[in-house]
Each structure stands twice: as C-alpha cells, then as structure tokens.
Write an enzyme that holds these catalytic residues in place. Structure first.
Site, PDB file in Angstrom:
ATOM      1  N   ARG A 135      13.517 -28.739 -33.534  1.00  0.00           N
ATOM      2  CA  ARG A 135      12.698 -28.947 -34.730  1.00  0.00           C
ATOM      3  C   ARG A 135      11.743 -27.793 -34.853  1.00  0.00           C
ATOM      4  NH1 ARG A 135       9.470 -34.390 -35.828  1.00  0.00           N
ATOM      5  NH2 ARG A 135       8.151 -33.591 -34.193  1.00  0.00           N
TER       6      ARG A 135
ATOM      7  N   THR B  69       7.766 -26.555 -40.032  1.00  0.00           N
ATOM      8  CA  THR B  69       8.471 -27.163 -41.170  1.00  0.00           C
ATOM      9  C   THR B  69       9.143 -28.488 -40.802  1.00  0.00           C
ATOM     10  OG1 THR B  69      10.524 -26.049 -40.608  1.00  0.00           O
ATOM     11  CG2 THR B  69       9.014 -24.854 -42.064  1.00  0.00           C
TER      12      THR B  69
ATOM     13  N   ASP C 238       6.376 -36.037 -26.658  1.00  0.00           N
ATOM     14  CA  ASP C 238       7.564 -35.202 -26.833  1.00  0.00           C
ATOM     15  C   ASP C 238       8.576 -35.551 -25.733  1.00  0.00           C
ATOM     16  OD1 ASP C 238       8.231 -32.067 -28.071  1.00  0.00           O
ATOM     17  OD2 ASP C 238       9.374 -32.880 -26.400  1.00  0.00           O
TER      18      ASP C 238
ATOM     19  N   ASP D  67       9.979 -32.591 -23.527  1.00  0.00           N
ATOM     20  CA  ASP D  67       8.966 -32.073 -22.600  1.00  0.00           C
ATOM     21  C   ASP D  67       8.702 -33.051 -21.469  1.00  0.00           C
ATOM     22  OD1 ASP D  67       8.656 -29.688 -23.904  1.00  0.00           O
ATOM     23  OD2 ASP D  67       6.920 -30.332 -25.091  1.00  0.00           O
TER      24      ASP D  67
HETATM   25  C1  PRP Z   1      12.993 -33.905 -30.600  1.00  0.00           C
HETATM   26  C2  PRP Z   1      13.849 -35.126 -30.333  1.00  0.00           C
HETATM   27  C3  PRP Z   1      14.749 -35.157 -31.523  1.00  0.00           C
HETATM   28  C4  PRP Z   1      13.873 -34.644 -32.620  1.00  0.00           C
HETATM   29  C5  PRP Z   1      13.430 -35.804 -33.454  1.00  0.00           C
HETATM   30  O1  PRP Z   1      13.698 -32.769 -30.297  1.00  0.00           O
HETATM   31  O2  PRP Z   1      14.550 -35.058 -29.123  1.00  0.00           O
HETATM   32  O3  PRP Z   1      15.888 -34.336 -31.399  1.00  0.00           O
HETATM   33  O4  PRP Z   1      12.726 -34.031 -32.001  1.00  0.00           O
HETATM   34  O5  PRP Z   1      12.663 -35.389 -34.523  1.00  0.00           O
HETATM   35  P1  PRP Z   1      13.160 -35.474 -36.027  1.00  0.00           P
HETATM   36  O6  PRP Z   1      13.701 -36.843 -36.214  1.00  0.00           O
HETATM   37  O7  PRP Z   1      11.884 -35.228 -36.787  1.00  0.00           O
HETATM   38  O8  PRP Z   1      14.178 -34.408 -36.259  1.00  0.00           O
HETATM   39  P2  PRP Z   1      13.042 -31.294 -30.252  1.00  0.00           P
HETATM   40  O9  PRP Z   1      13.292 -30.588 -31.529  1.00  0.00           O
HETATM   41  O10 PRP Z   1      11.629 -31.381 -29.798  1.00  0.00           O
HETATM   42  O11 PRP Z   1      13.947 -30.565 -29.208  1.00  0.00           O
HETATM   43  P3  PRP Z   1      14.179 -30.848 -27.640  1.00  0.00           P
HETATM   44  O12 PRP Z   1      14.987 -32.114 -27.531  1.00  0.00           O
HETATM   45  O13 PRP Z   1      14.921 -29.646 -27.218  1.00  0.00           O
HETATM   46  O14 PRP Z   1      12.827 -30.975 -26.979  1.00  0.00           O
HETATM   47  N1  URA Z   2      10.275 -35.655 -31.164  1.00  0.00           N
HETATM   48  C1  URA Z   2       9.712 -36.183 -30.041  1.00  0.00           C
HETATM   49  O1  URA Z   2      10.125 -35.823 -28.918  1.00  0.00           O
HETATM   50  N2  URA Z   2       8.714 -37.066 -30.176  1.00  0.00           N
HETATM   51  C2  URA Z   2       8.269 -37.475 -31.372  1.00  0.00           C
HETATM   52  O2  URA Z   2       7.357 -38.325 -31.421  1.00  0.00           O
HETATM   53  C3  URA Z   2       8.850 -36.924 -32.520  1.00  0.00           C
HETATM   54  C4  URA Z   2       9.862 -36.023 -32.389  1.00  0.00           C
END
Ligand code: PRP
Ligand code: URA
Length: 211
Positions: A106, A110, A202, A205
C-alpha cells in the site's frame, strides 16, 4: 452473518486469540504463532463447503464407504507479505493445495495497492481459490489481488482475513459480489491513515518485527 456474503467467525478460541494479537505488547514470535493457530480455525470454516465423495476402504473390522474430498482442488493465494502469516496454517490443514503469491504494498500516502510480484499455478481456472490477507482495510489490496487472479482465469474465489473494516467489506463486496468474505472480526472504522480501528496495527510489521 454480518451482511450478505460476509461470515464472521465468532468461535471463542478465535476471538480469544485475536484479542491476544491485538495487544500492543504481544511480541513478534507470539503474534506469528497466534496467527498460524487462528489461520487453521479460519481454514476449517472457509473449507466447510468443499465437496465430498465416498471411497471403499477396509477398517480393521469391516469394509465401508468412507468420505473423501472430491471436486475442485484448492489454491491458496497469499497477498504478500502478511498473507503468508495465514498461509502456513492453511497448508498444515490442506497440504496438497497449490499456492499463488500476489506481491502488493500500500502506498502510504495514496493507499493505492502497488503490485511487485505475481505467480500463480497454471491451472488456477480449474481450482477453487482462497485469497489470504490478515487485513481488509480500504480493500485496495484485496480488490487488486482478486482483479489480477480473475485476469489469470480464477473463477471461484473466497477472501479470508483476520480483521476487516466496514469500509473495506463494502468495497470488496461491491467490486466482487461473487467473492464471499470470511473474517474473525469487523472492526469500527478506518482512521485517517487507512488503519483499521481499534485493529491491531500493521500486520506485516508485527509479524516480521520490521518496525
Ligand atoms: C497491509 C495488509 C494488506 C493491506 C490492507 O499490507 O497486509 O495487504 O495493508 O490494506 P488495504 O485494504 O487498505 O489495501 P501492506 O501494504 O502494509 O504490505 P505488507 O503486507 O508487505 O506489510
Ligand atoms: N494494513 C495493516 O496492516 N493494518 C491496518 O490496520 C490497515 C492496513
């Protein structure tokens, strides 16, 4: 049912483990262990409608017609990174499933989902697909992943997550009404940064200790 096409798993074990995961002081190793355990319970529910047939077997005492899985085979489609936290437990229960990986992050400003990797089994059109991501926030990632999997021929899909925001549930249901959602909870709302409230922070993380 929270809404049409949305199943919230309110099993006490799932809810208890989810509470432990939400706690800000739960360490990474414990967070990952809990996610793996919950993923098995979510898998149990998400595969409830798999078709069965019968086969003849010999028990030590008799011959019987015993149930075995039939019909389409499964693909687990993990949205990287955090989807992998659900994948391990699912594969423990369905070791013969194939795996697709959809690499998305994400954009923090944006909130648009940016693809950096995609690999799926060639016969995905003939399989049932269970898309995995612990978090359904804006649903930008989920919608992008389902779009991409459909482009590759996937026809029968479910989306399994741990936590959802109402905004994300509505967005995914509007964009893909043919894709049912299975989740452990639907929280209150998104905050101004697109995080689920009260949520768990997150997920990626917390799983990998990257913050
Ligand atoms: C997080 C989570 C989802 C996304 C959800 O991923 O694991 O994939 O955000 O958010 P959305 O519904 O608003 O798209 P992130 O982009 O942080 O990547 P990661 O899993 O690599 O940490
Ligand atoms: N992605 C995450 O990991 N946590 C949130 O709360 C939203 C998006």
């Amino acid at each position: 049912m929270w809404a049409d096409g949305v199943t919230v798993i309110d099993h006490p074990l799932v809810q208890h483990k989810l509470t432990l995961m939400r706690e800000k002081d739960t360490p990474t190793v414990e967070f990952r262990r809990l996610l793996r355990e919950i993923s098995m319970l979510l898998c149990y529910e998400a595969t409830r409608d798999l078709e069965l047939t019968t086969t003849t077997i010999e028990t030590p005492l008799a011959t019987m017609q015993a149930p075995v899985l039939a019909g389409k085979k499964l693909v687990f489609a993990s949205i990287l990174r955090a989807g992998n936290g659900l994948l391990e437990g699912m594969l423990d229960l369905v070791p013969a499933a194939r795996v697709a990986h959809v690499g998305l992050y994400r954009d923090p400003k944006t909130l648009v989902a940016v693809e950096y990797y995609f690999k799926a089994p060639p016969d995905i059109a003939e399989r049932r697909v269970i898309v995995l991501d612990p978090m359904l926030a804006t649903a930008n990632s989920a919608v992008a992943a389902v779009d991409r999997l459909k482009e590759r021929g996937a026809a029968e899909m479910k989306f399994v997550c741990l936590l959802a925001a109402p905004e994300g549930v509505h967005r995914l249901r509007d964009a893909h009404p043919d894709v049912p959602i299975v989740t452990a909870a639907v929280d209150e709302r998104l905050n101004e940064k697109g995080y689920i409230m009260p949520g768990l922070g997150d997920a990626g993380d917390r799983m990998y200790g990257t913050k």
